[in-house]
Design a protein around this motif. Sequence first.
Motif, PDB file in Angstrom:
ATOM      1  N   ALA A 223      58.336  27.006  10.420  1.00  9.72           N
ATOM      2  CA  ALA A 223      59.087  26.922  11.719  1.00  9.72           C
ATOM      3  C   ALA A 223      59.826  28.266  12.031  1.00  9.72           C
ATOM      4  CB  ALA A 223      60.263  25.883  11.459  1.00  9.72           C
ATOM      5  N   LYS A 224      60.018  28.784  10.989  1.00  7.00           N
ATOM      6  CA  LYS A 224      60.885  30.309  10.853  1.00  7.00           C
ATOM      7  C   LYS A 224      59.930  31.353  10.585  1.00  7.00           C
ATOM      8  CE  LYS A 224      65.259  27.796  10.158  1.00  7.00           C
ATOM      9  NZ  LYS A 224      66.460  27.693   9.233  1.00  7.00           N
ATOM     10  N   CYS A 225      59.061  31.378  10.028  1.00 14.80           N
ATOM     11  CA  CYS A 225      58.257  32.517   9.845  1.00 14.80           C
ATOM     12  C   CYS A 225      57.054  32.773  10.843  1.00 14.80           C
ATOM     13  CB  CYS A 225      57.829  32.468   8.388  1.00 14.80           C
ATOM     14  SG  CYS A 225      59.095  32.672   7.103  1.00 14.80           S
ATOM     15  N   LYS A 226      57.441  32.915  11.813  1.00 12.75           N
ATOM     16  CA  LYS A 226      56.671  32.866  13.066  1.00 12.75           C
ATOM     17  C   LYS A 226      55.134  33.643  13.036  1.00 12.75           C
ATOM     18  CE  LYS A 226      59.076  30.032  15.469  1.00 12.75           C
ATOM     19  NZ  LYS A 226      58.743  28.530  15.826  1.00 12.75           N
ATOM     20  N   ALA A 227      55.399  34.782  12.386  1.00 10.60           N
ATOM     21  CA  ALA A 227      54.056  35.614  12.192  1.00 10.60           C
ATOM     22  C   ALA A 227      53.143  35.246  10.998  1.00 10.60           C
ATOM     23  CB  ALA A 227      54.652  37.231  12.026  1.00 10.60           C
ATOM     24  N   LEU A 228      53.372  34.413  10.216  1.00 17.45           N
ATOM     25  CA  LEU A 228      52.839  33.653   9.074  1.00 17.45           C
ATOM     26  C   LEU A 228      51.340  33.637   9.266  1.00 17.45           C
ATOM     27  CD1 LEU A 228      53.453  33.150   5.976  1.00 17.45           C
ATOM     28  CD2 LEU A 228      53.661  30.740   6.833  1.00 17.45           C
ATOM     29  N   THR A 229      50.482  34.227   8.509  1.00 16.54           N
ATOM     30  CA  THR A 229      48.963  33.945   8.514  1.00 16.54           C
ATOM     31  C   THR A 229      48.375  33.758   7.519  1.00 16.54           C
ATOM     32  OG1 THR A 229      48.742  36.400   7.944  1.00 16.54           O
ATOM     33  CG2 THR A 229      48.779  36.002  10.419  1.00 16.54           C
ATOM     34  N   HIS A 230      49.030  33.966   6.286  1.00 18.32           N
ATOM     35  CA  HIS A 230      48.546  33.588   4.846  1.00 18.32           C
ATOM     36  C   HIS A 230      49.841  33.005   4.031  1.00 18.32           C
ATOM     37  CE1 HIS A 230      45.543  36.550   5.885  1.00 18.32           C
ATOM     38  NE2 HIS A 230      45.104  36.455   4.756  1.00 18.32           N
ATOM     39  N   LEU A 231      49.306  31.619   3.600  1.00 18.63           N
ATOM     40  CA  LEU A 231      50.303  30.816   2.836  1.00 18.63           C
ATOM     41  C   LEU A 231      49.383  30.186   1.586  1.00 18.63           C
ATOM     42  CD1 LEU A 231      52.980  29.507   2.328  1.00 18.63           C
ATOM     43  CD2 LEU A 231      52.309  27.527   3.740  1.00 18.63           C
ATOM     44  N   VAL A 232      49.935  30.639   0.208  1.00 17.39           N
ATOM     45  CA  VAL A 232      49.379  30.191  -0.808  1.00 17.39           C
ATOM     46  C   VAL A 232      50.330  29.472  -1.792  1.00 17.39           C
ATOM     47  CG1 VAL A 232      48.326  30.784  -2.895  1.00 17.39           C
ATOM     48  CG2 VAL A 232      47.987  32.116  -1.070  1.00 17.39           C
ATOM     49  N   ILE A 233      50.244  27.841  -1.668  1.00 15.66           N
ATOM     50  CA  ILE A 233      51.186  27.163  -2.332  1.00 15.66           C
ATOM     51  C   ILE A 233      50.377  26.317  -3.571  1.00 15.66           C
ATOM     52  CG2 ILE A 233      52.714  26.895  -0.409  1.00 15.66           C
ATOM     53  CD1 ILE A 233      51.646  24.185   0.305  1.00 15.66           C
ATOM     54  N   GLN A 234      49.589  26.879  -4.117  1.00 15.57           N
ATOM     55  CA  GLN A 234      48.882  26.274  -5.241  1.00 15.57           C
ATOM     56  C   GLN A 234      49.726  25.837  -6.328  1.00 15.57           C
ATOM     57  OE1 GLN A 234      46.578  28.931  -7.618  1.00 15.57           O
ATOM     58  NE2 GLN A 234      45.734  27.088  -9.053  1.00 15.57           N
ATOM     59  N   GLY A 235      49.434  24.597  -6.876  1.00 18.11           N
ATOM     60  CA  GLY A 235      50.452  24.102  -7.905  1.00 18.11           C
ATOM     61  C   GLY A 235      51.855  23.726  -7.573  1.00 18.11           C
ATOM     62  N   SER A 236      52.100  23.610  -6.514  1.00 17.17           N
ATOM     63  CA  SER A 236      53.438  23.099  -5.807  1.00 17.17           C
ATOM     64  C   SER A 236      53.263  21.602  -5.531  1.00 17.17           C
ATOM     65  CB  SER A 236      53.822  23.787  -4.740  1.00 17.17           C
ATOM     66  OG  SER A 236      53.910  25.240  -4.815  1.00 17.17           O
ATOM     67  N   TRP A 237      53.644  20.859  -6.834  1.00 14.18           N
ATOM     68  CA  TRP A 237      53.055  19.365  -6.688  1.00 14.18           C
ATOM     69  C   TRP A 237      53.889  18.612  -5.982  1.00 14.18           C
ATOM     70  CZ3 TRP A 237      48.641  20.531  -8.136  1.00 14.18           C
ATOM     71  CH2 TRP A 237      48.349  21.281  -9.257  1.00 14.18           C
ATOM     72  N   ASN A 238      55.075  19.077  -5.524  1.00 16.15           N
ATOM     73  CA  ASN A 238      56.027  18.393  -4.638  1.00 16.15           C
ATOM     74  C   ASN A 238      55.629  18.283  -3.539  1.00 16.15           C
ATOM     75  OD1 ASN A 238      57.823  17.511  -6.890  1.00 16.15           O
ATOM     76  ND2 ASN A 238      58.823  19.451  -6.986  1.00 16.15           N
ATOM     77  N   VAL A 239      54.600  19.104  -2.844  1.00 15.20           N
ATOM     78  CA  VAL A 239      54.364  18.944  -1.714  1.00 15.20           C
ATOM     79  C   VAL A 239      53.332  18.047  -1.344  1.00 15.20           C
ATOM     80  CG1 VAL A 239      53.078  20.360   0.229  1.00 15.20           C
ATOM     81  CG2 VAL A 239      54.858  21.483  -1.450  1.00 15.20           C
TER      82      VAL A 239
END
Length: 283
Positions: A223-239
């Motif tokens: 919602a707040k990082c409007k310019a975001l193009t790359h997001l890596v959340i591997q292993g973030s098991w609570n998601v």
Amino acid sequence: MSKKTVVAPADEDPVAVVAEEWRNWDGLNPEILGLIFVRIPVEEMVSIVPLVCKGWMEVVYGPYCWSEVDLEAWCRRRNDGHAVDMVVKKVVRRSKFRVQRLCVYGMGEKGWFHVAYCGNFLKVLQMPMTDITDKLVSKHIKPLPNLTVLDVSHCVNITSEGLKTFGHQCKSLLHLKRNMPAFEDQLPDDSEAKAIAETMPHLQHIELCFGRFGDSGVSEILAKCKALTHLVIQGSWNVELNGDLAEICERLQHFHSPWVDDDHRFSDMSECSDANFTDSDSD
């Protein structure tokens, strides 16, 4: 000085003509030599290049070779926090606090004290496994207005408060790496994700492997990082990516979900000789 020998073709002259051209390498502009030397591994630049001649030694011990410095492999091999801090101190001081890119591993308070004073010059700072705490981040940091890349992976003593401090002092951040050790049976905690979203709104690349956050934290970032193009959340098991969260993430140019089977370990320790950083001067 170097000598270049040229032999005339035999069909032009039965007698070989030899021309000698002398090049005064040690007389080159120090800035040009610096651009050449930075392509040499840092341990060789410190331990070998200064022995060639007085002019080269002066260039190596001046500020020209220290705008971009990658010490990570040496730090991993040495595995000595005190030695790491001493090297960081020497590098920063030799650069006259004009380091633009610094990669270091296992840095402590004394090293961080000097890095924090690089001010407008520092653009890339990679310091995984540092021992510094939120309090030390807040105590020593100065505005780093041109810092675009920050790596604080595996820095277990830095929490959401430390990330907020970085966000407030580093207004130009575009790439954040905050990969953490794998955890088991820990309660969800969205504080770090929310701190990133609130204080680093211009981020384009974010790596948060093995984070403790859940869907709420991911939503804040999106919602707040409007310019975001790359997001890596591997292993973030609570998601869990409930609702339309998965669809929003998939719209990103590059997205690694918690369940992507990739290897995000730190790069292997490369073989390098123990350069004698600490006995050549007493800075």
